[in-house]
Design a protein around this motif. Sequence first.
Motif, PDB file in Angstrom:
ATOM      1  N   ARG A   1      -9.024   0.087  -0.804  1.00 13.14           N
ATOM      2  CA  ARG A   1      -8.496   0.018   0.562  1.00 13.14           C
ATOM      3  C   ARG A   1      -7.184  -0.761   0.593  1.00 13.14           C
ATOM      4  NH1 ARG A   1     -13.624  -1.037   1.542  1.00 13.14           N
ATOM      5  NH2 ARG A   1     -14.725   0.666   2.505  1.00 13.14           N
ATOM      6  N   GLU A   2      -7.171  -1.896  -0.082  1.00 14.15           N
ATOM      7  CA  GLU A   2      -5.962  -2.720  -0.089  1.00 14.15           C
ATOM      8  C   GLU A   2      -4.798  -1.988  -0.745  1.00 14.15           C
ATOM      9  OE1 GLU A   2      -5.127  -5.587   1.459  1.00 14.15           O
ATOM     10  OE2 GLU A   2      -7.044  -5.148   2.409  1.00 14.15           O
ATOM     11  N   ARG A   3      -5.066  -1.314  -1.851  1.00 12.99           N
ATOM     12  CA  ARG A   3      -4.008  -0.555  -2.513  1.00 12.99           C
ATOM     13  C   ARG A   3      -3.494   0.559  -1.606  1.00 12.99           C
ATOM     14  NH1 ARG A   3      -2.504  -0.907  -7.843  1.00 12.99           N
ATOM     15  NH2 ARG A   3      -3.757  -2.285  -9.121  1.00 12.99           N
ATOM     16  N   LEU A   4      -4.398   1.243  -0.918  1.00 14.12           N
ATOM     17  CA  LEU A   4      -3.983   2.312  -0.009  1.00 14.12           C
ATOM     18  C   LEU A   4      -3.179   1.747   1.160  1.00 14.12           C
ATOM     19  CD1 LEU A   4      -3.886   5.233   0.869  1.00 14.12           C
ATOM     20  CD2 LEU A   4      -6.178   4.960   1.863  1.00 14.12           C
ATOM     21  N   ARG A   5      -3.621   0.625   1.711  1.00 12.35           N
ATOM     22  CA  ARG A   5      -2.854  -0.001   2.803  1.00 12.35           C
ATOM     23  C   ARG A   5      -1.441  -0.362   2.337  1.00 12.35           C
ATOM     24  NH1 ARG A   5      -7.799  -3.126   3.828  1.00 12.35           N
ATOM     25  NH2 ARG A   5      -8.829  -2.133   5.584  1.00 12.35           N
ATOM     26  N   ASN A   6      -1.346  -0.967   1.164  1.00  8.79           N
ATOM     27  CA  ASN A   6      -0.036  -1.323   0.616  1.00  8.79           C
ATOM     28  C   ASN A   6       0.819  -0.083   0.405  1.00  8.79           C
ATOM     29  OD1 ASN A   6      -0.570  -4.058   0.544  1.00  8.79           O
ATOM     30  ND2 ASN A   6      -1.302  -4.027  -1.557  1.00  8.79           N
TER      31      ASN A   6
ATOM     32  N   SER B   1      -9.678  14.738   5.032  1.00  6.75           N
ATOM     33  CA  SER B   1      -9.367  14.695   6.461  1.00  6.75           C
ATOM     34  C   SER B   1      -8.740  13.348   6.835  1.00  6.75           C
ATOM     35  CB  SER B   1     -10.621  14.947   7.302  1.00  6.75           C
ATOM     36  OG  SER B   1     -11.442  13.799   7.334  1.00  6.75           O
ATOM     37  N   ARG B   2      -7.953  13.375   7.881  1.00  6.59           N
ATOM     38  CA  ARG B   2      -7.331  12.129   8.344  1.00  6.59           C
ATOM     39  C   ARG B   2      -8.393  11.166   8.859  1.00  6.59           C
ATOM     40  NH1 ARG B   2      -7.051  12.462  13.881  1.00  6.59           N
ATOM     41  NH2 ARG B   2      -7.154  14.563  14.708  1.00  6.59           N
ATOM     42  N   ILE B   3      -9.482  11.716   9.380  1.00  2.00           N
ATOM     43  CA  ILE B   3     -10.587  10.875   9.857  1.00  2.00           C
ATOM     44  C   ILE B   3     -11.225  10.136   8.686  1.00  2.00           C
ATOM     45  CG2 ILE B   3     -12.873  10.933  10.937  1.00  2.00           C
ATOM     46  CD1 ILE B   3     -11.781  13.335  12.606  1.00  2.00           C
ATOM     47  N   THR B   4     -11.336  10.817   7.546  1.00  3.30           N
ATOM     48  CA  THR B   4     -11.893  10.177   6.347  1.00  3.30           C
ATOM     49  C   THR B   4     -11.008   9.027   5.901  1.00  3.30           C
ATOM     50  OG1 THR B   4     -12.936  12.234   5.627  1.00  3.30           O
ATOM     51  CG2 THR B   4     -12.566  10.548   3.941  1.00  3.30           C
ATOM     52  N   VAL B   5      -9.693   9.254   5.870  1.00  5.50           N
ATOM     53  CA  VAL B   5      -8.766   8.196   5.461  1.00  5.50           C
ATOM     54  C   VAL B   5      -8.823   7.033   6.444  1.00  5.50           C
ATOM     55  CG1 VAL B   5      -6.350   7.604   5.048  1.00  5.50           C
ATOM     56  CG2 VAL B   5      -7.246   9.794   4.234  1.00  5.50           C
ATOM     57  N   ALA B   6      -8.787   7.343   7.731  1.00  4.69           N
ATOM     58  CA  ALA B   6      -8.830   6.284   8.745  1.00  4.69           C
ATOM     59  C   ALA B   6     -10.154   5.512   8.683  1.00  4.69           C
ATOM     60  CB  ALA B   6      -8.625   6.883  10.131  1.00  4.69           C
ATOM     61  N   SER B   7     -11.251   6.224   8.496  1.00  5.53           N
ATOM     62  CA  SER B   7     -12.565   5.562   8.395  1.00  5.53           C
ATOM     63  C   SER B   7     -12.630   4.675   7.160  1.00  5.53           C
ATOM     64  CB  SER B   7     -13.688   6.601   8.328  1.00  5.53           C
ATOM     65  OG  SER B   7     -13.739   7.337   9.513  1.00  5.53           O
ATOM     66  N   PHE B   8     -12.090   5.180   6.054  1.00  2.00           N
ATOM     67  CA  PHE B   8     -12.070   4.393   4.822  1.00  2.00           C
ATOM     68  C   PHE B   8     -11.273   3.113   5.027  1.00  2.00           C
ATOM     69  CE2 PHE B   8      -9.967   3.594   0.638  1.00  2.00           C
ATOM     70  CZ  PHE B   8     -11.076   3.066   0.003  1.00  2.00           C
TER      71      PHE B   8
END
Length: 92
Positions: free
Chosen positions: A17-22, A42-49
């Motif tokens: 999650r931290e790597r993706l946020r960065n 899906s964008r919902i999957t990314v947002a939920s993650f």
Amino acid sequence: MIEHKSETNNANQDWARERLRNFLDDHHSLPIYRFALIAGVSRITVASFLGGKEVMTVTLMKIAKAMNISSDKLKQPISEQEYIELRQEEKA
């Protein structure tokens, strides 16, 4: 033993999650929905993650591929050297 595996998986997903946020912070022109299209999820999957929900390993593999890193690297904390490189890129 199952609890240990679960705790390890939680930690791995937290680092992912931290790597993706960065990654998303560094790529301002790449909103979540565009990243999700590139990753094939899906964008919902990314947002939920990003919101703390756990995802399947195959989803992590797709996210890592879209970020152009290995899934193993995605699940590891950012090293000091990587942090220095990121800071230098921000200054440039």
